[in-house]
Write a protein that holds these residues in place. Structure first.
Motif, PDB file in Angstrom:
ATOM      1  N   GLY A  68      92.355  80.011  28.212  1.00 51.23           N
ATOM      2  CA  GLY A  68      91.105  80.099  28.964  1.00 51.23           C
ATOM      3  C   GLY A  68      90.414  78.754  29.083  1.00 51.23           C
ATOM      4  N   LEU A  69      90.389  77.993  27.983  1.00 54.80           N
ATOM      5  CA  LEU A  69      89.775  76.664  28.024  1.00 54.80           C
ATOM      6  C   LEU A  69      90.535  75.730  28.958  1.00 54.80           C
ATOM      7  N   ALA A  70      91.870  75.845  28.959  1.00 53.25           N
ATOM      8  CA  ALA A  70      92.667  75.011  29.864  1.00 53.25           C
ATOM      9  C   ALA A  70      92.341  75.325  31.322  1.00 53.25           C
ATOM     10  N   LEU A  71      92.134  76.600  31.627  1.00 46.09           N
ATOM     11  CA  LEU A  71      91.763  76.972  32.994  1.00 46.09           C
ATOM     12  C   LEU A  71      90.374  76.449  33.350  1.00 46.09           C
ATOM     13  N   ALA A  84      88.574  82.272  36.483  1.00 45.70           N
ATOM     14  CA  ALA A  84      89.821  82.657  35.824  1.00 45.70           C
ATOM     15  C   ALA A  84      89.749  82.372  34.324  1.00 45.70           C
ATOM     16  N   GLY A  85      89.233  81.200  33.964  1.00 52.04           N
ATOM     17  CA  GLY A  85      89.070  80.888  32.549  1.00 52.04           C
ATOM     18  C   GLY A  85      88.114  81.836  31.859  1.00 52.04           C
ATOM     19  N   ALA A  86      87.036  82.226  32.558  1.00 50.79           N
ATOM     20  CA  ALA A  86      86.087  83.172  31.974  1.00 50.79           C
ATOM     21  C   ALA A  86      86.745  84.528  31.706  1.00 50.79           C
ATOM     22  N   PHE A  87      87.621  84.976  32.609  1.00 51.18           N
ATOM     23  CA  PHE A  87      88.347  86.226  32.382  1.00 51.18           C
ATOM     24  C   PHE A  87      89.204  86.133  31.120  1.00 51.18           C
TER      25      PHE A  87
END
Length: 428
Positions: A293-296, A378-381
């Motif tokens: 998620g952090l990478a996104l 997307a990262g938040a998901f």
């Protein structure tokens, strides 16, 4: 019993067939993402509308996983995989003659996706039967095909688009997909004495109803609905994002190829780390989901080819690490007795996130004018799904000294279990 005490020589041919099948399924999925920009330009469609082609294929792959497993149990892996290869090839072949975007939803999204489902799950089941004592090694070798073929198709697809256009590229992808039938022919049935197809037990329906009232399982399934809503966004929109920051189609293909390689390395590393009894498997899964998620969230910071490639490497590595842990984690949540039912039900649930995530990201791009907010969402998901894993009782279980993280599951049971797999990576 044949195949239990030793591995028949033909087992390595089965691994080779599964290697090619994993490569063509997930390589085809990544190649499809590289074609979406050309499809949008040809039909004058916005990113949100074009994304349904890729998301429909991913959702069909996941929804059809339980079907492929059931059919291969009844009729054997070889005919089912060959039929799936034919459907996948026909999906791309019909898609090459599409005159409107809805034709691609049905041909590539539904037909090819269903074909992939009939190929992937039975092929890994066949590998599992041939290698009962070295299953992890054999499955890892088979899954390496996804990274190898992804590395090859990443630079190749832009060349095909330049030379033949998207219609010619889909025709060539169809030709490659028909080779799934050849690979399926390698899945020779393994004769086990006194074994016959087992009918569905009468308590199966009751078991499914119990799972629908099983709080931890429902939270785990919801976690992966959210995870999948963000997980596949780079697969579908990654090439478009690369072109948005100034990369041409060839450099966009290289970014996707690098992501595929990092994905494969991440799967191996995560599997090795999870085998150590230092923390429960769900803690490993939580950590990798958070990192993905952090990478996104950081991907929008990549505004040059070098920066985007570095961030894509980080995303691919972390995203690949989730794959070998997801379905193993189901055993910690529901136990071994309901594992197969739980996996099939979870696949159906998570297909909702796979179906809606990429189109939602495309809609955000159409609304804001670029993909920055799309990747942030997307990262938040991913992070939201990770937080749900924290609520599971098994998360705080202390692993046993022998490294087993599944309480109450004998080693003989876990070694004999055939787990149907899905594309978290194209992935899966």
């Amino acid at each position: 019993m044949v195949g239990v005490s030793s591995t028949p020589r033909w087992g390595w041919a089965v691994v080779g067939g599964a290697f090619l099948q994993a490569g063509l399924v997930f390589g085809g999925l990544r190649a499809l993402g590289l074609c979406l920009g050309a499809l949008g330009g040809s039909f004058g469609a916005q990113a949100g509308a074009v994304a349904w082609v890729g998301s429909a294929a991913i959702a069909s792959l996941q929804l059809g996983g339980p079907l492929g497993s059931a059919l291969s149990t009844r009729y054997g892996a070889r005919p089912i995989v060959m039929a799936g290869g034919f459907l996948a090839g026909m999906g791309f072949l019909l898609g090459a003659f599409a005159t409107r975007l809805s034709h691609l939803y049905l041909s590539v999204g539904l037909l090819a996706g269903l074909g992939w489902a009939l190929v992937f799950t039975p092929s890994l089941g066949a590998v599992s039967r041939y290698f009962p004592t070295r299953r992890a090694m054999a499955t890892g070798l088979a899954m390496a095909g996804a990274s190898v073929v992804g590395l090859a198709l990443g630079p190749l697809i832009p060349l095909l688009l330049d030379t033949y256009g998207w219609r010619g590229s889909l025709l060539l992808l169809a030709a490659l997909s028909f080779n799934l039938m050849v690979a399926g022919a390698l899945l020779r049935p393994l004769d086990v004495p006194n074994e016959s197809p087992r009918p569905l037990p009468p308590h199966s329906q009751a078991g499914l109803c119990e799972l629908l009232r099983h709080g931890p399982f429902l939270r785990y399934a919801l976690a992966f609905v959210l995870v999948d809503a963000g997980y596949y966004v780079p697969h579908v929109h990654g090439p478009a994002r690369a072109q948005e920051v100034g990369c041409d189609e060839h450099h966009a293909g290289l970014v996707m190829a690098v992501t595929a390689v990092a994905d494969g390395i991440g799967r191996v590393v995560a599997g090795l780390l999870a085998a150590r009894p230092t923390a429960s498997l769900l803690r490993h899964l939580f950590a990798w989901s958070v990192l993905t998620g952090l990478a996104l969230l950081l991907l929008p910071l990549g505004t040059t080819f070098g920066g985007l490639t570095a961030l894509a490497l980080a995303y691919g590595f972390c995203a690949g690490a989730i794959v070998p842990l997801q379905f193993t984690g189901v055993a910690e949540v529901v136990g071994a007795g309901r594992l197969l039912h739980a996996i099939g039900l979870m696949q159906m649930f998570e297909s909702i996130g796979s179906l809606l995530g990429a189109p939602f990201a495309g809609w955000l791009r159409d609304l804001t004018g670029d993909f920055k907010v799309s990747f942030l969402a997307a990262g938040a998901f991913l992070l939201a799904g990770s937080l749900l894993i924290l609520t599971l009782p098994s998360f705080f279980r202390t692993p046993r000294s022998d490294g087993s993280a599944v309480e109450g599951v004998p080693d003989s049971v876990s070694k004999g279990l055939e787990l149907p797999s899905v594309p978290l990576s194209p992935s899966n």
